[in-house]
Design a protein around this motif. Sequence first.
Motif, PDB file in Angstrom:
ATOM      1  N   LEU A 180       3.381  -4.659   4.261  1.00  0.00           N
ATOM      2  CA  LEU A 180       2.983  -3.269   4.477  1.00  0.00           C
ATOM      3  C   LEU A 180       1.549  -3.196   4.995  1.00  0.00           C
ATOM      4  CD1 LEU A 180       3.705  -0.207   4.078  1.00  0.00           C
ATOM      5  CD2 LEU A 180       2.549  -0.405   1.860  1.00  0.00           C
ATOM      6  N   GLN A 181       0.674  -3.957   4.368  1.00  0.00           N
ATOM      7  CA  GLN A 181      -0.743  -3.927   4.750  1.00  0.00           C
ATOM      8  C   GLN A 181      -0.983  -4.552   6.116  1.00  0.00           C
ATOM      9  OE1 GLN A 181      -3.161  -3.807   0.555  1.00  0.00           O
ATOM     10  NE2 GLN A 181      -2.597  -5.829   1.312  1.00  0.00           N
ATOM     11  N   ASN A 182      -0.097  -5.455   6.534  1.00  0.00           N
ATOM     12  CA  ASN A 182      -0.237  -6.090   7.842  1.00  0.00           C
ATOM     13  C   ASN A 182       0.419  -5.289   8.962  1.00  0.00           C
ATOM     14  OD1 ASN A 182      -1.658  -8.206   6.730  1.00  0.00           O
ATOM     15  ND2 ASN A 182       0.115  -9.571   6.567  1.00  0.00           N
ATOM     16  N   GLY A 183       0.899  -4.103   8.643  1.00  0.00           N
ATOM     17  CA  GLY A 183       1.466  -3.230   9.655  1.00  0.00           C
ATOM     18  C   GLY A 183       2.858  -3.599  10.118  1.00  0.00           C
ATOM     19  N   LYS A 184       3.569  -4.430   9.342  1.00  0.00           N
ATOM     20  CA  LYS A 184       4.902  -4.860   9.728  1.00  0.00           C
ATOM     21  C   LYS A 184       5.996  -3.935   9.184  1.00  0.00           C
ATOM     22  CE  LYS A 184       3.501  -9.690  10.165  1.00  0.00           C
ATOM     23  NZ  LYS A 184       3.688 -11.077   9.684  1.00  0.00           N
ATOM     24  N   LEU A 185       5.594  -2.944   8.413  1.00  0.00           N
ATOM     25  CA  LEU A 185       6.529  -1.981   7.844  1.00  0.00           C
ATOM     26  C   LEU A 185       5.973  -0.575   7.997  1.00  0.00           C
ATOM     27  CD1 LEU A 185       7.107  -3.810   4.436  1.00  0.00           C
ATOM     28  CD2 LEU A 185       8.794  -3.701   6.287  1.00  0.00           C
ATOM     29  N   ALA A 186       6.857   0.386   8.131  1.00  0.00           N
ATOM     30  CA  ALA A 186       6.405   1.784   8.128  1.00  0.00           C
ATOM     31  C   ALA A 186       6.016   2.200   6.724  1.00  0.00           C
ATOM     32  CB  ALA A 186       7.494   2.692   8.676  1.00  0.00           C
ATOM     33  N   ALA A 187       6.795   1.734   5.739  1.00  0.00           N
ATOM     34  CA  ALA A 187       6.548   2.117   4.347  1.00  0.00           C
ATOM     35  C   ALA A 187       7.212   1.120   3.417  1.00  0.00           C
ATOM     36  CB  ALA A 187       7.070   3.529   4.083  1.00  0.00           C
ATOM     37  N   ALA A 188       6.886   1.224   2.154  1.00  0.00           N
ATOM     38  CA  ALA A 188       7.502   0.382   1.128  1.00  0.00           C
ATOM     39  C   ALA A 188       7.443   1.115  -0.196  1.00  0.00           C
ATOM     40  CB  ALA A 188       6.782  -0.962   1.025  1.00  0.00           C
ATOM     41  N   THR A 189       8.404   0.839  -1.049  1.00  0.00           N
ATOM     42  CA  THR A 189       8.354   1.361  -2.415  1.00  0.00           C
ATOM     43  C   THR A 189       7.820   0.258  -3.312  1.00  0.00           C
ATOM     44  OG1 THR A 189      10.212   2.830  -1.980  1.00  0.00           O
ATOM     45  CG2 THR A 189       9.655   2.427  -4.281  1.00  0.00           C
ATOM     46  N   LEU A 190       6.763   0.583  -4.052  1.00  0.00           N
ATOM     47  CA  LEU A 190       6.041  -0.414  -4.834  1.00  0.00           C
ATOM     48  C   LEU A 190       5.792   0.083  -6.257  1.00  0.00           C
ATOM     49  CD1 LEU A 190       3.309  -1.208  -2.146  1.00  0.00           C
ATOM     50  CD2 LEU A 190       5.116  -2.797  -2.843  1.00  0.00           C
ATOM     51  N   PRO A 191       5.772  -0.850  -7.212  1.00  0.00           N
ATOM     52  CA  PRO A 191       5.338  -0.488  -8.566  1.00  0.00           C
ATOM     53  C   PRO A 191       3.818  -0.502  -8.624  1.00  0.00           C
ATOM     54  CG  PRO A 191       5.887  -2.804  -8.511  1.00  0.00           C
ATOM     55  CD  PRO A 191       6.156  -2.270  -7.119  1.00  0.00           C
ATOM     56  N   GLU A 192       3.279  -0.051  -9.744  1.00  0.00           N
ATOM     57  CA  GLU A 192       1.847  -0.218  -9.968  1.00  0.00           C
ATOM     58  C   GLU A 192       1.580  -1.621 -10.536  1.00  0.00           C
ATOM     59  OE1 GLU A 192      -0.413   1.479  -8.924  1.00  0.00           O
ATOM     60  OE2 GLU A 192       0.207   3.550  -8.768  1.00  0.00           O
ATOM     61  N   PRO A 193       0.449  -2.247 -10.134  1.00  0.00           N
ATOM     62  CA  PRO A 193      -0.673  -1.673  -9.394  1.00  0.00           C
ATOM     63  C   PRO A 193      -0.590  -1.840  -7.883  1.00  0.00           C
ATOM     64  CG  PRO A 193      -1.287  -3.842 -10.095  1.00  0.00           C
ATOM     65  CD  PRO A 193       0.131  -3.624 -10.600  1.00  0.00           C
ATOM     66  N   MET A 194       0.510  -2.439  -7.390  1.00  0.00           N
ATOM     67  CA  MET A 194       0.584  -2.732  -5.958  1.00  0.00           C
ATOM     68  C   MET A 194       0.496  -1.463  -5.114  1.00  0.00           C
ATOM     69  SD  MET A 194       0.620  -5.918  -6.196  1.00  0.00           S
ATOM     70  CE  MET A 194       1.180  -7.342  -7.121  1.00  0.00           C
ATOM     71  N   ALA A 195       1.074  -0.360  -5.611  1.00  0.00           N
ATOM     72  CA  ALA A 195       1.002   0.895  -4.861  1.00  0.00           C
ATOM     73  C   ALA A 195      -0.435   1.382  -4.741  1.00  0.00           C
ATOM     74  CB  ALA A 195       1.871   1.956  -5.538  1.00  0.00           C
ATOM     75  N   SER A 196      -1.186   1.317  -5.845  1.00  0.00           N
ATOM     76  CA  SER A 196      -2.583   1.769  -5.816  1.00  0.00           C
ATOM     77  C   SER A 196      -3.447   0.867  -4.939  1.00  0.00           C
ATOM     78  CB  SER A 196      -3.150   1.800  -7.235  1.00  0.00           C
ATOM     79  OG  SER A 196      -2.598   2.875  -7.962  1.00  0.00           O
ATOM     80  N   ILE A 197      -3.130  -0.419  -4.902  1.00  0.00           N
ATOM     81  CA  ILE A 197      -3.863  -1.344  -4.031  1.00  0.00           C
ATOM     82  C   ILE A 197      -3.622  -0.982  -2.573  1.00  0.00           C
ATOM     83  CG2 ILE A 197      -3.977  -3.741  -3.238  1.00  0.00           C
ATOM     84  CD1 ILE A 197      -3.358  -4.565  -6.133  1.00  0.00           C
ATOM     85  N   ALA A 198      -2.360  -0.712  -2.238  1.00  0.00           N
ATOM     86  CA  ALA A 198      -2.034  -0.322  -0.858  1.00  0.00           C
ATOM     87  C   ALA A 198      -2.777   0.947  -0.464  1.00  0.00           C
ATOM     88  CB  ALA A 198      -0.527  -0.131  -0.712  1.00  0.00           C
TER      89      ALA A 198
END
Length: 318
Positions: A180-198
């Motif tokens: 997601l962070q590398n721009g290879k996805l439009a979006a992703a569903t993530l748990p915390e804390p990965m969502a807050s990091i994104a």
Amino acid sequence: MKFWKQLCCLGLAAVAMLSVAGCGGSSPESSSSGKMQKLSIGLMPDTDSLPFLIAEEKGYFADEGLEVDLKQFKSAMDRDSALQSGNLDGAVSDMLAAAFAKDGGFDVKVTSATDGSYKLVAGKTEGAVDVKGLQGKDVSVSRNTIIEYVTDEILAKDGLKGEDINKVIIPQIPTRLEMLQNGKLAAATLPEPMASIAIHNGAHLVKSSDDLGINPGIILFTDKAAKDKQKEIQAMYRAYNRAVDYLNTAPREDYIDFVIEKAGFPAAAKEALKLPTYHKAALPKEQDVTDCIKWLNAKDLVKETYGYDDLVINLLGE
């Protein structure tokens, strides 16, 4: 002479009774020694697992006379495989995993709900600002898990179906975040804390499980552990509740470095991590169970329509 014979017989009977009692005292279920059996629990890289890490670090398990082996997993598939192979007594999990296990002939018992939050997050270069804007685009989930369930529920709230997005299946949570962070996805569903990091790194929140008021996160144990280790599970929950009190009251700086290291969170979590208000162990809501089973039945993933009592058991010691 007759008196002495009677006395000898009584003495032999007493010895026999003591011998039988001694054999019974060696049984694992016996409480005469007070020794607890070890619990092995699987954790995921999310905030639901933090009370366990704190309970271990602060010695809350040890205070209960309980040894707990905490094992870390990066994907739900690996965790569930370890559970079914007998390498775990229990795990931080979700209602879907419990239903899958039971449907496959491996009985598990849901013992409490957790405080997890799951977020649909769009990449920093993605122009979509709402759910409908993601129609036809690459959105990463893990197949047939709590992540896909939450994603479908979010889509349904906005009148869309799972087929209206291009689901990119990435089981491992850190890999999903990285893509997601590398721009290879439009979006992703993530748990915390990965969502807050994104979000901290430039992504933006689209919608979360909190917005929908759903909470399918749970702690579960195998049926065998639920039967054979009830006092150990109750002791675990006493320690868990102490850890909840600690996380809700301690200054962030007192635990942040420790939880990042032990949970395997990326370094960015030090600034980005926002913990939920944890709740002491309690049984899940019946609606959360019912909604998960409906979703699984609708997708023909689970054959049976399980009721609340088929999956949930009270081992909280209340």
